[in-house]
Design an enzyme around this catalytic site. Sequence first.
Site, PDB file in Angstrom:
ATOM      1  N   GLU A 279       0.820  -1.211   0.000  1.00  0.00           N
ATOM      2  CA  GLU A 279       0.000   0.000   0.000  1.00  0.00           C
ATOM      3  C   GLU A 279       0.860   1.270   0.000  1.00  0.00           C
ATOM      4  O   GLU A 279       0.353   2.356   0.282  1.00  0.00           O
ATOM      5  CB  GLU A 279      -0.909   0.020   1.240  1.00  0.00           C
ATOM      6  CG  GLU A 279      -1.826  -1.176   1.377  1.00  0.00           C
ATOM      7  CD  GLU A 279      -3.111  -1.010   0.595  1.00  0.00           C
ATOM      8  OE1 GLU A 279      -3.202  -0.034  -0.183  1.00  0.00           O
ATOM      9  OE2 GLU A 279      -4.005  -1.850   0.751  1.00  0.00           O
TER      10      GLU A 279
ATOM     11  N   HIS B 176      -3.656   2.210   9.051  1.00  0.00           N
ATOM     12  CA  HIS B 176      -4.781   1.379   8.615  1.00  0.00           C
ATOM     13  C   HIS B 176      -4.917   0.196   9.558  1.00  0.00           C
ATOM     14  O   HIS B 176      -3.945  -0.518   9.818  1.00  0.00           O
ATOM     15  CB  HIS B 176      -4.554   0.879   7.189  1.00  0.00           C
ATOM     16  CG  HIS B 176      -5.528  -0.178   6.757  1.00  0.00           C
ATOM     17  ND1 HIS B 176      -6.892  -0.038   6.916  1.00  0.00           N
ATOM     18  CD2 HIS B 176      -5.341  -1.401   6.201  1.00  0.00           C
ATOM     19  CE1 HIS B 176      -7.497  -1.119   6.464  1.00  0.00           C
ATOM     20  NE2 HIS B 176      -6.578  -1.973   6.042  1.00  0.00           N
TER      21      HIS B 176
ATOM     22  N   HIS C  26      -7.988  -2.833  11.506  1.00  0.00           N
ATOM     23  CA  HIS C  26      -9.227  -3.593  11.340  1.00  0.00           C
ATOM     24  C   HIS C  26      -9.985  -3.705  12.668  1.00  0.00           C
ATOM     25  O   HIS C  26     -10.116  -4.799  13.210  1.00  0.00           O
ATOM     26  CB  HIS C  26      -8.918  -5.000  10.807  1.00  0.00           C
ATOM     27  CG  HIS C  26      -8.240  -5.039   9.487  1.00  0.00           C
ATOM     28  ND1 HIS C  26      -7.578  -6.157   9.013  1.00  0.00           N
ATOM     29  CD2 HIS C  26      -8.116  -4.090   8.516  1.00  0.00           C
ATOM     30  CE1 HIS C  26      -7.082  -5.902   7.812  1.00  0.00           C
ATOM     31  NE2 HIS C  26      -7.390  -4.657   7.491  1.00  0.00           N
TER      32      HIS C  26
ATOM     33  N   GLU D  44     -16.892  12.301  23.984  1.00  0.00           N
ATOM     34  CA  GLU D  44     -15.486  12.314  23.557  1.00  0.00           C
ATOM     35  C   GLU D  44     -15.333  12.147  22.052  1.00  0.00           C
ATOM     36  O   GLU D  44     -14.336  12.602  21.469  1.00  0.00           O
ATOM     37  CB  GLU D  44     -14.704  11.210  24.282  1.00  0.00           C
ATOM     38  CG  GLU D  44     -14.409  11.494  25.745  1.00  0.00           C
ATOM     39  CD  GLU D  44     -15.607  11.286  26.642  1.00  0.00           C
ATOM     40  OE1 GLU D  44     -15.537  11.693  27.817  1.00  0.00           O
ATOM     41  OE2 GLU D  44     -16.635  10.718  26.176  1.00  0.00           O
TER      42      GLU D  44
ATOM     43  N   HIS E 113     -14.199  -3.541   5.827  1.00  0.00           N
ATOM     44  CA  HIS E 113     -12.758  -3.749   5.717  1.00  0.00           C
ATOM     45  C   HIS E 113     -12.006  -3.226   6.942  1.00  0.00           C
ATOM     46  O   HIS E 113     -11.311  -3.969   7.607  1.00  0.00           O
ATOM     47  CB  HIS E 113     -12.241  -3.074   4.440  1.00  0.00           C
ATOM     48  CG  HIS E 113     -10.767  -3.230   4.208  1.00  0.00           C
ATOM     49  ND1 HIS E 113     -10.155  -2.796   3.047  1.00  0.00           N
ATOM     50  CD2 HIS E 113      -9.763  -3.738   4.971  1.00  0.00           C
ATOM     51  CE1 HIS E 113      -8.863  -3.052   3.107  1.00  0.00           C
ATOM     52  NE2 HIS E 113      -8.604  -3.615   4.271  1.00  0.00           N
TER      53      HIS E 113
END
Length: 272
Positions: free
Chosen positions: A116, A140, A142, A170, A211
Amino acid sequence: MRVTQAPFFDALIRMFDDATRAGWHECHGGNLSYRLSAADVSAVSEELSPIGDWLPIGLRVPGLAGEKLLVTAAGQIFRNTSRDPEGSLGILEISEDGANYRVLWGYAGGGRPTSELAAHLANHEVIKRRSAGRLRLVYHAHPENLIALSFVLPLDEVVFTRELWEMMPECAMIFPAGIGVVPWMVPGTPEIARATMEKVEEFDLILWAQHGVFAVGENPDACFGMVETAEKAAAILLKVLSCVPQKRQAPGTQDLRELAQVFRLPLKDKFL
């Protein structure tokens, strides 16, 4: 100073360990890149030297010319990073024309940057310009509850932002710009990179539907904390929705406006 002894490196290692314990990085899922400051580069300059030739990025990022970035390795397993930092990470230099990179440190054993890389660098160029250099981290992950919500809620930024803001005050404090949403796309493609670049012009936190999340921040604590807060709010929302089909009470628009006034939050009208 050795790279592994530098303060910025220690902060990143703590983030890798915390994210692993949170369960956001199964197998080799997720990736990260950090644009080093001048002070960071100066501190570790004795260990930075070219390893191999210049290699094409696949696109041009002239806004990053001369920059040094720490980037996770392809296939890197987050939970192993603190045990094998030089095999899990590398530091890159961007050429003056923004078209190529070369390795200055790391990727021991013949590794290479994440697949990436082009998407990371393209988004770094955007956030560097957008924030006058303040934002340095692209991440990135998950997180399971945010992913789960992308199967349940409409893939609409107003809906997602408002639902998360209502769960905890918050959330509005930590991501006042809201959360961007990108529909499901094949990972690692130019399409998802371009869609994310459009969103990162406005948002620091972006949901990749079914994703994961894409987040940008000033430092590891800020970036990790933002994802952690959104993920906790998503978990609360899923618990609420598992109990009743519709919330019986929640903070309203006026409540959020008062919150914004007290804490001087730049909440946008479209989310109120």
